[in-house]
Design a protein around this motif. Structure first.
Motif, PDB file in Angstrom:
ATOM      1  N   LEU A   1      10.349 -22.049 -33.730  1.00 13.69           N
ATOM      2  CA  LEU A   1      11.146 -22.741 -32.713  1.00 13.69           C
ATOM      3  C   LEU A   1      11.498 -21.853 -31.519  1.00 13.69           C
ATOM      4  CD1 LEU A   1      13.483 -24.769 -35.075  1.00 13.69           C
ATOM      5  CD2 LEU A   1      11.771 -25.717 -33.506  1.00 13.69           C
ATOM      6  N   ILE A   2      11.704 -20.563 -31.727  1.00 13.04           N
ATOM      7  CA  ILE A   2      12.040 -19.684 -30.594  1.00 13.04           C
ATOM      8  C   ILE A   2      10.803 -19.191 -29.872  1.00 13.04           C
ATOM      9  CG2 ILE A   2      14.280 -18.995 -31.510  1.00 13.04           C
ATOM     10  CD1 ILE A   2      13.032 -16.337 -32.409  1.00 13.04           C
ATOM     11  N   GLY A   3       9.663 -19.178 -30.541  1.00 15.58           N
ATOM     12  CA  GLY A   3       8.415 -18.779 -29.915  1.00 15.58           C
ATOM     13  C   GLY A   3       8.165 -17.282 -30.000  1.00 15.58           C
ATOM     14  N   PRO A   4       6.922 -16.878 -29.742  1.00 14.76           N
ATOM     15  CA  PRO A   4       6.521 -15.481 -29.910  1.00 14.76           C
ATOM     16  C   PRO A   4       7.080 -14.529 -28.857  1.00 14.76           C
ATOM     17  CG  PRO A   4       4.716 -16.749 -29.000  1.00 14.76           C
ATOM     18  CD  PRO A   4       5.810 -17.738 -29.336  1.00 14.76           C
ATOM     19  N   GLN A   5       7.637 -15.048 -27.782  1.00 16.29           N
ATOM     20  CA  GLN A   5       8.169 -14.194 -26.727  1.00 16.29           C
ATOM     21  C   GLN A   5       9.613 -13.766 -26.992  1.00 16.29           C
ATOM     22  OE1 GLN A   5       7.778 -17.476 -26.543  1.00 16.29           O
ATOM     23  NE2 GLN A   5       9.581 -18.336 -25.582  1.00 16.29           N
ATOM     24  N   VAL A   6      10.220 -14.259 -28.068  1.00 11.70           N
ATOM     25  CA  VAL A   6      11.633 -13.992 -28.366  1.00 11.70           C
ATOM     26  C   VAL A   6      11.741 -13.124 -29.612  1.00 11.70           C
ATOM     27  CG1 VAL A   6      13.857 -15.064 -28.901  1.00 11.70           C
ATOM     28  CG2 VAL A   6      12.272 -16.210 -27.343  1.00 11.70           C
ATOM     29  N   SER A   7      12.531 -12.052 -29.520  1.00 12.67           N
ATOM     30  CA  SER A   7      12.754 -11.214 -30.699  1.00 12.67           C
ATOM     31  C   SER A   7      13.851 -11.834 -31.560  1.00 12.67           C
ATOM     32  CB  SER A   7      13.152  -9.790 -30.284  1.00 12.67           C
ATOM     33  OG  SER A   7      14.377  -9.809 -29.597  1.00 12.67           O
TER      34      SER A   7
END
Length: 141
Positions: free
Chosen positions: A104-110
C-alpha cells in the motif's frame, strides 16, 4: 484457531476502537499501550494515516491483526503497532500485515518501526534490517 478460512487483508479508514483495543490486549501489546484510555486510543486511530487489518473470512469478519501507521506516502512510514491476537499467531498474519502495508505504501517509501524485545527475531526473519543510528525522545506518559 485453524487456518481453514482465508485471511483477508485490507486498508480500513475507520477501525472500531473496541476491536483495536481487544487485539492490542490479546497480542500482548496491551501491557505497553494505553488500552484503558479510550480518548487516547481514539486519537491514535484518528491520527493514523494508514491502518491495515487482517480479518477471518467468515460471518462477522473477526479482527485478527492490525498494523497502524503514520506516513506521508512519499518518503517514510512509521509502523507504530503491529498486533496479532495470540490465538492467530503462527498463521503468518504478522508477515501478511507487513507485506500488505508495504504494497500500500509502495516501493518508494521506507517502513520503520521500534520493536519490543520479544519480537526482534520476527522482524529479522521477515527481512527487516536493524537501524544502527536511530534516536528518539521517550514519551513522558
Amino acid at each position: 484457531m485453524t487456518a481453514s478460512r482465508p485471511i483477508l487483508y485490507g486498508r480500513e479508514d475507520s477501525l472500531d476502537r473496541a476491536e483495536f483495543r481487544r487485539v492490542l490486549i490479546e497480542s500482548g501489546l496491551g501491557a505497553i499501550r494505553p488500552v484503558d484510555d479510550e480518548a487516547r486510543l481514539e486519537a491514535m486511530l484518528s491520527g493514523a494515516d494508514l491502518i491495515v487489518t487482517a480479518r477471518r473470512d467468515e460471518p462477522g469478519r473477526p479482527l485478527l491483526g492490525v498494523a497502524r501507521c503514520v506516513t506521508d506516502f512519499s518518503w517514510c512510514c512509521y509502523l507504530s503497532e503491529l498486533a496479532v491476537s495470540r490465538s492467530a499467531q503462527g498463521l503468518g498474519i504478522g508477515k501478511g500485515l507487513l507485506d500488505e502495508t508495504r504494497r500500500l505504501i509502495g516501493p518508494q517509501v521506507s517502513l520503520m518501526l521500534a520493536s519490543v524485545p520479544d519480537a526482534v527475531g520476527f522482524y529479522e526473519r521477515a527481512g527487516m534490517a536493524r537501524i544502527a543510528d536511530a534516536f528518539w525522545y521517550r514519551r513522558e506518559r
